[in-house]
Design a protein around this motif. Structure first.
Motif, mmCIF file in Angstrom:
data_model
loop_
_atom_site.group_PDB
_atom_site.id
_atom_site.type_symbol
_atom_site.label_atom_id
_atom_site.label_comp_id
_atom_site.label_asym_id
_atom_site.label_seq_id
_atom_site.Cartn_x
_atom_site.Cartn_y
_atom_site.Cartn_z
ATOM 1 N N LEU A 49 -47.926 -56.145 -7.112
ATOM 2 C CA LEU A 49 -47.276 -57.431 -7.929
ATOM 3 C C LEU A 49 -47.703 -57.869 -9.212
ATOM 4 C CD1 LEU A 49 -46.912 -59.806 -4.956
ATOM 5 C CD2 LEU A 49 -45.141 -58.627 -6.141
ATOM 6 N N ARG A 50 -49.137 -57.909 -9.419
ATOM 7 C CA ARG A 50 -49.992 -58.217 -10.431
ATOM 8 C C ARG A 50 -49.481 -57.372 -11.622
ATOM 9 N NH1 ARG A 50 -53.639 -61.701 -11.283
ATOM 10 N NH2 ARG A 50 -54.241 -61.898 -8.874
ATOM 11 N N THR A 51 -49.387 -56.101 -11.599
ATOM 12 C CA THR A 51 -49.064 -55.015 -12.542
ATOM 13 C C THR A 51 -47.918 -55.182 -13.303
ATOM 14 O OG1 THR A 51 -50.595 -53.283 -11.691
ATOM 15 C CG2 THR A 51 -49.219 -52.701 -13.334
ATOM 16 N N PRO A 52 -46.787 -55.420 -12.491
ATOM 17 C CA PRO A 52 -45.394 -55.664 -13.425
ATOM 18 C C PRO A 52 -45.261 -56.917 -13.721
ATOM 19 C CG PRO A 52 -45.213 -55.477 -10.785
ATOM 20 C CD PRO A 52 -46.553 -54.870 -11.075
ATOM 21 N N LEU A 53 -46.056 -57.950 -13.166
ATOM 22 C CA LEU A 53 -46.022 -59.117 -13.574
ATOM 23 C C LEU A 53 -46.656 -59.633 -14.634
ATOM 24 C CD1 LEU A 53 -46.259 -61.325 -10.053
ATOM 25 C CD2 LEU A 53 -44.297 -61.568 -11.816
ATOM 26 N N THR A 54 -47.863 -58.705 -14.759
ATOM 27 C CA THR A 54 -48.709 -58.816 -15.918
ATOM 28 C C THR A 54 -47.839 -58.351 -17.348
ATOM 29 O OG1 THR A 54 -50.510 -58.998 -14.690
ATOM 30 C CG2 THR A 54 -50.752 -58.340 -17.111
ATOM 31 N N SER A 55 -47.170 -57.214 -17.016
ATOM 32 C CA SER A 55 -46.330 -56.468 -17.887
ATOM 33 C C SER A 55 -45.220 -57.254 -18.333
ATOM 34 C CB SER A 55 -45.822 -54.994 -17.385
ATOM 35 O OG SER A 55 -44.939 -54.533 -18.398
ATOM 36 N N ILE A 56 -44.583 -57.959 -17.446
ATOM 37 C CA ILE A 56 -43.391 -58.805 -17.812
ATOM 38 C C ILE A 56 -43.869 -60.065 -18.642
ATOM 39 C CG2 ILE A 56 -41.790 -60.520 -16.690
ATOM 40 C CD1 ILE A 56 -41.533 -58.618 -14.397
ATOM 41 N N ARG A 57 -44.860 -60.682 -18.026
ATOM 42 C CA ARG A 57 -45.570 -61.765 -18.994
ATOM 43 C C ARG A 57 -46.168 -61.424 -20.516
ATOM 44 N NH1 ARG A 57 -50.852 -65.320 -17.059
ATOM 45 N NH2 ARG A 57 -50.692 -66.892 -18.796
ATOM 46 N N SER A 58 -46.610 -60.264 -20.433
ATOM 47 C CA SER A 58 -47.019 -59.671 -21.782
ATOM 48 C C SER A 58 -45.705 -59.467 -22.838
ATOM 49 C CB SER A 58 -47.729 -58.511 -21.807
ATOM 50 O OG SER A 58 -49.035 -58.557 -20.929
ATOM 51 N N TYR A 59 -44.683 -58.697 -22.170
ATOM 52 C CA TYR A 59 -43.534 -58.497 -23.107
ATOM 53 C C TYR A 59 -42.946 -60.027 -23.409
ATOM 54 C CZ TYR A 59 -44.111 -53.485 -23.036
ATOM 55 O OH TYR A 59 -44.674 -52.446 -23.145
ATOM 56 N N LEU A 60 -42.761 -60.832 -22.451
ATOM 57 C CA LEU A 60 -42.090 -62.166 -22.616
ATOM 58 C C LEU A 60 -42.671 -62.814 -23.794
ATOM 59 C CD1 LEU A 60 -40.968 -63.404 -19.144
ATOM 60 C CD2 LEU A 60 -39.493 -62.513 -21.038
ATOM 61 N N GLN A 61 -44.177 -62.871 -23.884
ATOM 62 C CA GLN A 61 -44.885 -63.433 -24.784
ATOM 63 C C GLN A 61 -44.572 -63.032 -26.207
ATOM 64 O OE1 GLN A 61 -49.047 -63.947 -23.867
ATOM 65 N NE2 GLN A 61 -49.653 -64.642 -25.908
ATOM 66 N N LEU A 62 -44.475 -61.629 -26.472
ATOM 67 C CA LEU A 62 -43.868 -61.042 -27.423
ATOM 68 C C LEU A 62 -42.862 -61.265 -28.180
ATOM 69 C CD1 LEU A 62 -45.821 -57.358 -26.917
ATOM 70 C CD2 LEU A 62 -46.421 -59.015 -28.447
ATOM 71 N N LEU A 63 -41.747 -61.314 -27.025
ATOM 72 C CA LEU A 63 -40.519 -61.667 -27.429
ATOM 73 C C LEU A 63 -40.203 -63.410 -27.914
ATOM 74 C CD1 LEU A 63 -38.501 -59.993 -24.778
ATOM 75 C CD2 LEU A 63 -38.398 -59.407 -26.972
ATOM 76 N N GLN A 64 -41.116 -64.085 -27.268
ATOM 77 C CA GLN A 64 -41.216 -65.478 -27.569
ATOM 78 C C GLN A 64 -41.833 -65.675 -29.114
ATOM 79 O OE1 GLN A 64 -43.328 -67.199 -24.331
ATOM 80 N NE2 GLN A 64 -41.327 -67.477 -23.299
ATOM 81 N N GLU A 65 -42.774 -64.893 -29.255
ATOM 82 C CA GLU A 65 -43.410 -65.101 -30.632
ATOM 83 C C GLU A 65 -42.276 -64.531 -31.876
ATOM 84 O OE1 GLU A 65 -46.809 -62.545 -30.490
ATOM 85 O OE2 GLU A 65 -47.811 -64.064 -29.232
ATOM 86 N N GLY A 66 -41.561 -63.565 -31.517
ATOM 87 C CA GLY A 66 -40.448 -63.371 -32.473
ATOM 88 C C GLY A 66 -40.751 -62.140 -33.511
ATOM 89 N N GLY A 67 -40.066 -62.249 -34.677
ATOM 90 C CA GLY A 67 -40.423 -61.321 -35.706
ATOM 91 C C GLY A 67 -40.158 -59.767 -35.094
ATOM 92 N N LEU A 68 -39.617 -59.417 -34.128
ATOM 93 C CA LEU A 68 -39.597 -58.124 -33.535
ATOM 94 C C LEU A 68 -37.990 -57.656 -34.066
ATOM 95 C CD1 LEU A 68 -40.608 -58.237 -29.958
ATOM 96 C CD2 LEU A 68 -41.908 -57.390 -31.959
ATOM 97 N N ASP A 69 -37.909 -56.244 -34.385
ATOM 98 C CA ASP A 69 -36.685 -55.993 -34.675
ATOM 99 C C ASP A 69 -35.723 -55.773 -33.532
ATOM 100 O OD1 ASP A 69 -36.673 -52.924 -33.770
ATOM 101 O OD2 ASP A 69 -38.632 -53.268 -34.675
ATOM 102 N N PRO A 70 -34.181 -55.598 -33.745
ATOM 103 C CA PRO A 70 -33.548 -55.544 -32.357
ATOM 104 C C PRO A 70 -33.692 -54.456 -31.459
ATOM 105 C CG PRO A 70 -32.084 -56.205 -34.358
ATOM 106 C CD PRO A 70 -33.726 -55.730 -34.711
ATOM 107 N N GLU A 71 -34.108 -53.393 -32.075
ATOM 108 C CA GLU A 71 -34.314 -52.101 -31.321
ATOM 109 C C GLU A 71 -35.630 -52.318 -30.727
ATOM 110 O OE1 GLU A 71 -35.476 -47.336 -31.825
ATOM 111 O OE2 GLU A 71 -34.543 -48.625 -33.532
ATOM 112 N N THR A 72 -36.782 -52.962 -30.857
ATOM 113 C CA THR A 72 -37.911 -53.160 -30.079
ATOM 114 C C THR A 72 -37.640 -54.214 -29.018
ATOM 115 O OG1 THR A 72 -39.203 -52.598 -31.987
ATOM 116 C CG2 THR A 72 -40.289 -53.803 -30.363
ATOM 117 N N GLU A 73 -36.854 -55.188 -29.353
ATOM 118 C CA GLU A 73 -36.474 -56.185 -28.408
ATOM 119 C C GLU A 73 -35.649 -55.448 -27.182
ATOM 120 O OE1 GLU A 73 -34.470 -59.383 -30.225
ATOM 121 O OE2 GLU A 73 -36.023 -60.251 -31.110
#
Length: 407
Positions: free
Chosen positions: A192-216
């Motif tokens: 559980l922790r491994t995918p949840l940590t991954s989801i949390r990290s990627y969501l944080q990066l998405l929230q910070e913005g500045g990513l191109d559409p392909e990366t998002e």
């Protein structure tokens, strides 16, 4: 020589002895002590704690003889077991029941016998505590009573030893279950922790913005995969719980097992190729069974997932569907295999083999447990064979579909 009649409860008596594991011919100290006491109290040169098997009599304790068993044709103790009462034979040569007995006419030339039946808590006669002498005689009433007391002690020790062994097995099983629980908690925590940590990290990066559409888009795909992984884990745990509680939905119907196998192999092909493995299917055009198609799909997916996961790169996974003598599917791999002492545990809830732990191969230990429960639900069976380093074969069988009604 007259034969002693078998006790009325002979079948139950033999089952009881078998369940107690009592017919071991090795003399044990506690039963040897009872035989010594019987010899001393009755002042007899021969004393036995004698259990009556189907064809032989087995000495759990013995004094005055070197053998550990004798034939059932020696009738003193069988007579005692049949009558279920303490038996005293003052002079065997004068008693027509025993005068031709082999231990009367030959070595050790018995003339006197006294025996008390060993009646257990289920009211079954397991054997006799007895004494023999070479001369005619009688025992005083208090000595006969002491013999009866020793018989009670002997049967009590048999049952106590049996219960102690059962308690040891239960305690060992409880220790195993406790370890399985801790292992499960560690595994689920990681799964559980491994995918949840991954989801949390990627969501944080998405929230910070500045990513191109392909990366998002790529990040969203990773989040989706990890979400699916969590859902699969939760679904598996809920399914196992419902199978254990016997509340799982079950809708058997005529189903083409060969087609289900083709679908399962097609879905697993990409994963096998990604691991550089060959995945092949050998199946008839059609094979009708009576089964819940959804449950069987789950079983096949689980077996193929295991085979691919535990097979190194370059290995082979083969699926074979047969209808003779009963409908069956075998999934065979060339993977790491399973140690012989672990095979008996592979269908236990949450069990993970040490190799999986050591090699950090993912999983929660519920897959094969679910497979076994689904097969039991269908009235089928599942068997596993494996050799370390040579691979594993899992074969399950299902009931054939009933013939279609005549028009």
């Amino acid at each position: 020589m007259a034969q002693a009649p078998a006790p009325d409860d002979e079948a139950a008596r033999l089952r009881e002895l078998d369940q107690l594991g009592a017919l071991e011919v090795i003399a044990e100290p506690v039963f040897q002590a009872i035989a010594v006491l019987a010899s001393q109290i009755c002042r007899a040169p021969i004393a036995l704690v004698n259990l009556l098997g189907r064809d032989r009599q087995y000495f759990k304790g013995h004094v005055g003889v070197s053998s550990v068993s004798m034939d059932r044709r020696v009738t003193f103790c069988p007579y005692t077991a049949t009558t279920r009462q303490t038996l005293e034979v003052p002079d065997a040569l004068a008693d027509p029941r025993f005068r031709d007995d082999p231990i009367v006419t030959g070595d050790p030339y018995v003339r006197f016998y006294a025996g008390a039946p060993m009646v257990n808590s289920r009211d079954v006669v397991l054997g006799v505590v007895c004494v023999f002498d070479h001369r005619p005689r009688r025992l005083a009433a208090e000595r006969l009573q002491a013999l009866e007391t020793l018989a009670l002690c002997a049967v009590g020790m048999l049952e106590l030893r049996h219960h102690a062994r059962q308690a040891e097995r239960v305690m060992a099983r409880l220790r195993e279950l406790e370890e399985l629980k801790h292992q499960f908690l560690r595994t689920v925590n990681h799964e559980l922790r491994t995918p949840l940590t991954s989801i949390r990290s990627y969501l944080q990066l998405l929230q910070e913005g500045g990513l191109d559409p392909e990366t998002e888009q790529r990040f969203m795909q990773v989040i989706e995969r990890n979400g699916d992984r969590i859902l699969d884990l939760v679904d598996g745990l809920l399914l196992m719980a419902s199978l254990n509680a016997r509340t799982a939905i079950f809708h058997p119907a005529p189903t083409d097992l060969a087609e289900l196998a083709r679908q399962a192999v097609a879905e697993a092909t990409a994963k096998a190729w990604g691991s550089d493995q060959s995945l092949t299917l050998d199946a008839p055009e059609r094979l009708d069974v009576l089964a819940d198609a959804g449950r069987i799909r789950h079983v096949m997916a689980q077996l193929l997932d295991n085979a691919i996961k535990f097979t190194p790169s370059g290995g082979r996974v083969t699926v074979t569907v047969t209808g003779d003598p009963v409908p069956a599917v075998e999934v065979r791999d060339t993977g790491i295999g399973i140690e012989p002492d672990q095979l008996e545990h592979v269908f236990d809830d949450f069990y993970r083999a040490p190799q999986a732990e050591y090699q950090a191969i993912g999983g929660t230990g519920i897959g094969l447990s679910i497979v076994e429960k689904v097969m039991r639900m269908h009235g089928g069976s599942v068997r596993i064979a494996s050799r370390p380093g040579e691979g594993t074969s899992v074969r399950f069988t299902l009931p054939a579909a009933p013939p279609a009604p005549s028009p």
